[in-house]
Design a protein around this motif. Structure first.
Motif, PDB file in Angstrom:
ATOM      1  N   LEU A   1       6.498  -1.113   4.692  1.00 41.95           N
ATOM      2  CA  LEU A   1       6.640  -1.683   3.315  1.00 41.95           C
ATOM      3  C   LEU A   1       7.168  -0.719   2.414  1.00 41.95           C
ATOM      4  N   VAL A   2       6.708   0.512   2.563  1.00 40.13           N
ATOM      5  CA  VAL A   2       7.350   1.616   1.377  1.00 40.13           C
ATOM      6  C   VAL A   2       8.654   2.142   2.264  1.00 40.13           C
ATOM      7  N   HIS A   3       9.606   2.543   1.245  1.00 33.93           N
ATOM      8  CA  HIS A   3      10.780   3.328   1.634  1.00 33.93           C
ATOM      9  C   HIS A   3      10.626   4.170   2.478  1.00 33.93           C
ATOM     10  N   LEU A   4      11.454   4.455   3.681  1.00 30.60           N
ATOM     11  CA  LEU A   4      11.207   5.375   4.574  1.00 30.60           C
ATOM     12  C   LEU A   4       9.732   5.717   5.165  1.00 30.60           C
ATOM     13  N   GLY A   5       8.857   4.773   5.058  1.00 33.95           N
ATOM     14  CA  GLY A   5       7.457   4.686   5.418  1.00 33.95           C
ATOM     15  C   GLY A   5       7.379   5.016   7.027  1.00 33.95           C
ATOM     16  N   GLY A   6       8.360   4.668   7.747  1.00 35.90           N
ATOM     17  CA  GLY A   6       8.024   4.775   9.401  1.00 35.90           C
ATOM     18  C   GLY A   6       8.239   6.271   9.538  1.00 35.90           C
ATOM     19  N   PRO A   7       9.488   6.770   9.175  1.00 33.38           N
ATOM     20  CA  PRO A   7       9.571   8.352   9.311  1.00 33.38           C
ATOM     21  C   PRO A   7       9.075   9.483   8.557  1.00 33.38           C
ATOM     22  N   THR A   8       8.614   8.791   7.491  1.00 30.18           N
ATOM     23  CA  THR A   8       7.893   9.901   6.667  1.00 30.18           C
ATOM     24  C   THR A   8       6.168   9.809   7.048  1.00 30.18           C
ATOM     25  N   LEU A   9       5.823   8.683   7.307  1.00 33.09           N
ATOM     26  CA  LEU A   9       4.056   8.555   7.679  1.00 33.09           C
ATOM     27  C   LEU A   9       4.075   8.850   9.327  1.00 33.09           C
ATOM     28  N   LEU A  10       5.025   8.491  10.092  1.00 30.06           N
ATOM     29  CA  LEU A  10       4.784   8.539  11.605  1.00 30.06           C
ATOM     30  C   LEU A  10       3.571   7.571  12.044  1.00 30.06           C
ATOM     31  N   PRO A  11       3.684   6.274  11.519  1.00 31.29           N
ATOM     32  CA  PRO A  11       2.503   5.603  11.892  1.00 31.29           C
ATOM     33  C   PRO A  11       2.233   5.196  13.511  1.00 31.29           C
ATOM     34  N   ILE A  12       3.282   4.999  14.164  1.00 37.97           N
ATOM     35  CA  ILE A  12       3.303   4.674  15.445  1.00 37.97           C
ATOM     36  C   ILE A  12       2.090   5.670  16.430  1.00 37.97           C
ATOM     37  N   TYR A  13       2.224   6.903  15.646  1.00 39.24           N
ATOM     38  CA  TYR A  13       1.333   7.901  16.744  1.00 39.24           C
ATOM     39  C   TYR A  13       0.032   7.975  16.488  1.00 39.24           C
ATOM     40  N   PHE A  14      -0.478   7.528  15.087  1.00 42.15           N
ATOM     41  CA  PHE A  14      -1.977   7.521  14.610  1.00 42.15           C
ATOM     42  C   PHE A  14      -2.784   7.141  15.542  1.00 42.15           C
ATOM     43  N   PHE A  15      -3.028   5.760  15.945  1.00 42.05           N
ATOM     44  CA  PHE A  15      -4.028   5.519  17.071  1.00 42.05           C
ATOM     45  C   PHE A  15      -3.912   5.949  18.449  1.00 42.05           C
ATOM     46  N   THR A  16      -2.557   6.166  18.722  1.00 41.60           N
ATOM     47  CA  THR A  16      -2.529   7.013  19.978  1.00 41.60           C
ATOM     48  C   THR A  16      -3.307   8.115  20.037  1.00 41.60           C
ATOM     49  N   LEU A  17      -3.282   9.068  19.116  1.00 35.61           N
ATOM     50  CA  LEU A  17      -4.101  10.267  19.019  1.00 35.61           C
ATOM     51  C   LEU A  17      -5.359   9.964  19.021  1.00 35.61           C
ATOM     52  N   VAL A  18      -5.967   9.088  18.149  1.00 32.41           N
ATOM     53  CA  VAL A  18      -7.268   8.659  17.996  1.00 32.41           C
ATOM     54  C   VAL A  18      -7.868   8.013  19.022  1.00 32.41           C
ATOM     55  N   GLY A  19      -7.219   7.264  19.885  1.00 33.81           N
ATOM     56  CA  GLY A  19      -7.581   6.537  21.314  1.00 33.81           C
ATOM     57  C   GLY A  19      -7.678   7.449  22.256  1.00 33.81           C
ATOM     58  N   THR A  20      -6.652   8.358  22.397  1.00 33.85           N
ATOM     59  CA  THR A  20      -6.376   9.146  23.585  1.00 33.85           C
ATOM     60  C   THR A  20      -7.840  10.180  23.267  1.00 33.85           C
ATOM     61  N   TYR A  21      -7.954  10.765  22.257  1.00 34.37           N
ATOM     62  CA  TYR A  21      -8.992  11.682  21.909  1.00 34.37           C
ATOM     63  C   TYR A  21     -10.262  11.243  22.263  1.00 34.37           C
ATOM     64  N   LYS A  22     -10.507  10.093  21.670  1.00 27.94           N
ATOM     65  CA  LYS A  22     -11.950   9.468  22.062  1.00 27.94           C
ATOM     66  C   LYS A  22     -12.056   8.843  23.251  1.00 27.94           C
ATOM     67  N   TYR A  23     -11.058   8.295  23.928  1.00 26.91           N
ATOM     68  CA  TYR A  23     -11.445   7.626  25.041  1.00 26.91           C
ATOM     69  C   TYR A  23     -10.767   8.145  26.302  1.00 26.91           C
ATOM     70  N   GLY A  24     -10.019   9.273  26.398  1.00 29.11           N
ATOM     71  CA  GLY A  24      -9.430   9.921  27.425  1.00 29.11           C
ATOM     72  C   GLY A  24      -8.039   9.479  27.828  1.00 29.11           C
ATOM     73  N   TRP A  25      -7.417  10.102  28.813  1.00 29.10           N
ATOM     74  CA  TRP A  25      -5.944  10.049  28.820  1.00 29.10           C
ATOM     75  C   TRP A  25      -5.449   8.587  29.386  1.00 29.10           C
ATOM     76  N   GLN A  26      -6.262   7.916  30.305  1.00 29.31           N
ATOM     77  CA  GLN A  26      -5.909   6.657  30.725  1.00 29.31           C
ATOM     78  C   GLN A  26      -5.684   5.628  29.444  1.00 29.31           C
TER      79      GLN A  26
END
Length: 170
Positions: free
Chosen positions: A38-63
């Motif tokens: 919703l924000v101009h260049l929000g994707g390339p600037t905020l890199l949101p697609i990686y956020f929950f991958t980091l959190v989920g992997t860290y908390k619940y493991g590689w699978q």
């Protein structure tokens, strides 16, 4: 910010919890990019697609992390046309790198401190940039996350720390 010990899991593929966790983090990786776009260049600037991958992997493991890493970019592309098909291989590559690096760090250090998460983010971004450079053959394009994505990296580090340590402590 102090480093605290949190309960980290290593779910297996034969557990229903793995798929439930991956589905929840996939939902987060569907919703957050939509908000950021919703924000101009929000994707390339905020890199949101990686956020929950980091959190989920860290908390619940590689699978659970690997499922989230693979399915998030593909589901976003299929449902919303983002990321663009041309960059989809690079986004999937970086997402998988993030899951692998985060899983290793969580298993090795058994804590989620800001400096540790910064190391995870910098490691996957550096390796991802090298892979992206090989893919595109253009260092300037490959280094885009370091040029305009610093707010997103900070969001992953500090936001990831907050979510892991404050919201999903148990």
């Amino acid at each position: 910010m102090q480093t605290t010990t949190v309960k980290l899991y290593s779910l297996e593929y034969n557990e229903a919890k793995t798929y439930l966790a991956a589905a929840l983090f996939l939902a987060g990786n569907l919703a957050l990019p939509q908000l950021c776009h919703l924000v101009h260049l929000g994707g390339p600037t905020l890199l949101p697609i990686y956020f929950f991958t980091l959190v989920g992997t860290y908390k619940y493991g590689w699978q659970a992390g690997l499922l989230t890493a693979l399915l998030s970019p593909l589901a976003n592309w299929a449902l919303f046309g983002m990321p663009a098909a041309a960059v989809l291989p690079v986004i999937v590559f970086k997402s998988v790198l993030l899951a692998l690096v985060a899983a290793w760090a969580a298993a090795r250090f058994r804590r989620a401190g800001v400096l540790l998460l910064a190391g995870v983010v910098l490691c996957y971004q550096f390796l991802g940039t090298l892979g992206e450079w090989a893919y595109w053959g253009d260092l300037r394009t490959a280094a885009q996350d370091f040029r305009i994505g610093l707010p997103g990296m900070l969001l992953q580090i500090f936001g990831g720390w907050a979510v892991i340590n404050l919201l999903i402590r148990r």
